[in-house]
Design a protein around this motif. Structure first.
Motif, short mmCIF file in Angstrom:
data_model
loop_
_atom_site.label_atom_id
_atom_site.label_comp_id
_atom_site.label_asym_id
_atom_site.label_seq_id
_atom_site.Cartn_x
_atom_site.Cartn_y
_atom_site.Cartn_z
N TRP A 42 27.26 9.31 18.44
CA TRP A 42 26.22 9.98 19.23
C TRP A 42 26.54 11.45 19.44
O TRP A 42 25.66 12.30 19.42
N TYR A 46 24.49 14.85 18.61
CA TYR A 46 24.19 15.86 19.62
C TYR A 46 24.64 17.25 19.16
O TYR A 46 23.88 18.23 19.25
N PHE A 69 19.74 18.50 28.31
CA PHE A 69 20.90 19.14 27.70
C PHE A 69 21.19 20.49 28.35
O PHE A 69 20.33 21.06 29.02
N PRO A 81 29.54 16.13 26.72
CA PRO A 81 28.53 15.74 27.72
C PRO A 81 29.09 14.65 28.63
O PRO A 81 29.94 13.85 28.22
N ARG A 83 27.81 11.98 29.70
CA ARG A 83 27.43 10.61 29.36
C ARG A 83 26.98 10.55 27.91
O ARG A 83 26.68 11.57 27.29
N HIS A 85 24.33 10.20 25.37
CA HIS A 85 22.88 10.38 25.34
C HIS A 85 22.27 9.31 24.44
O HIS A 85 22.83 8.97 23.39
N SER A 86 21.12 8.81 24.84
CA SER A 86 20.47 7.72 24.13
C SER A 86 19.87 8.18 22.80
O SER A 86 19.64 9.37 22.59
N GLU A 89 16.67 10.04 23.49
CA GLU A 89 16.88 11.46 23.84
C GLU A 89 17.17 12.28 22.60
O GLU A 89 16.67 13.41 22.45
N TYR A 93 15.05 15.34 20.92
CA TYR A 93 15.66 16.63 20.59
C TYR A 93 15.44 16.93 19.10
O TYR A 93 15.19 18.08 18.72
#
Length: 162
Positions: A42, A46, A69, A81, A83, A85-86, A89, A93
């Motif tokens: 993930w 990102y 973000f 980050p 957590r 991010h799903s 999400e 993005y």
């Protein structure tokens, strides 16, 4: 810039973005959020989306990624980050980056392409920054596909053109 070149750039940049989207969708949930893996799947997604967005802006001045973000990705200490991010999400993005990329390339002029990049660590023209950005996206797509293979998942197929 000649419209044909803008179109060529979009077709290839869009294909790389499509491949990133396919890699996001192909990732099983147990791999997506596995904090024990390095690199974390993930997070690689990102990082790729953040710099796609950032470099399309052409400068840090006024750049802000969309919520949820922030600018921590630019911190030299390598702040992750808070957590995971799903996928949703990240796909949002991705849609943001895809729209921004297409608009940027449609509006690109030869004069703008020749201007200096607005990033001190990227000492070349904005046109070269765009090509470097495309290469960065595709580099991480290859990395994500390798991580899928290592987890026993067949990676998505090549996308030739957007």
């Amino acid at each position: 810039m000649e419209a044909n070149w803008n179109s060529i750039l979009w077709h290839q940049f869009g294909a790389a973005i499509d491949m990133l989207g396919n890699a996001i969708k192909a990732c099983p949930d147990e791999l997506w959020g596995d904090r024990s893996r390095q690199p974390e799947y993930w997070y690689s997604v990102y990082h790729t989306l953040f710099f796609l967005d950032c470099y399309l802006s052409g400068t840090l001045e006024g750049f802000a990624p969309p919520a949820p973000f922030n600018l921590d990705e630019l911190d030299p200490a390598g702040i992750l980050p808070k957590r995971v991010h799903s996928k949703e999400e990240m796909l949002d993005y991705l849609a943001h980056g895809r729209h921004k990329c297409r608009a940027t390339l449609e509006a690109l002029t030869e004069e703008r392409a020749r201007q200096r990049s607005g990033f001190e660590w990227q000492d070349f023209s904005y046109g070269e920054l765009l090509v470097d950005n495309l290469r960065h996206v595709q580099h991480h797509v290859a990395q994500l596909n390798l991580l899928l293979r290592q987890a026993g998942v067949t990676p998505p197929r090549w996308v030739a053109s957007a």
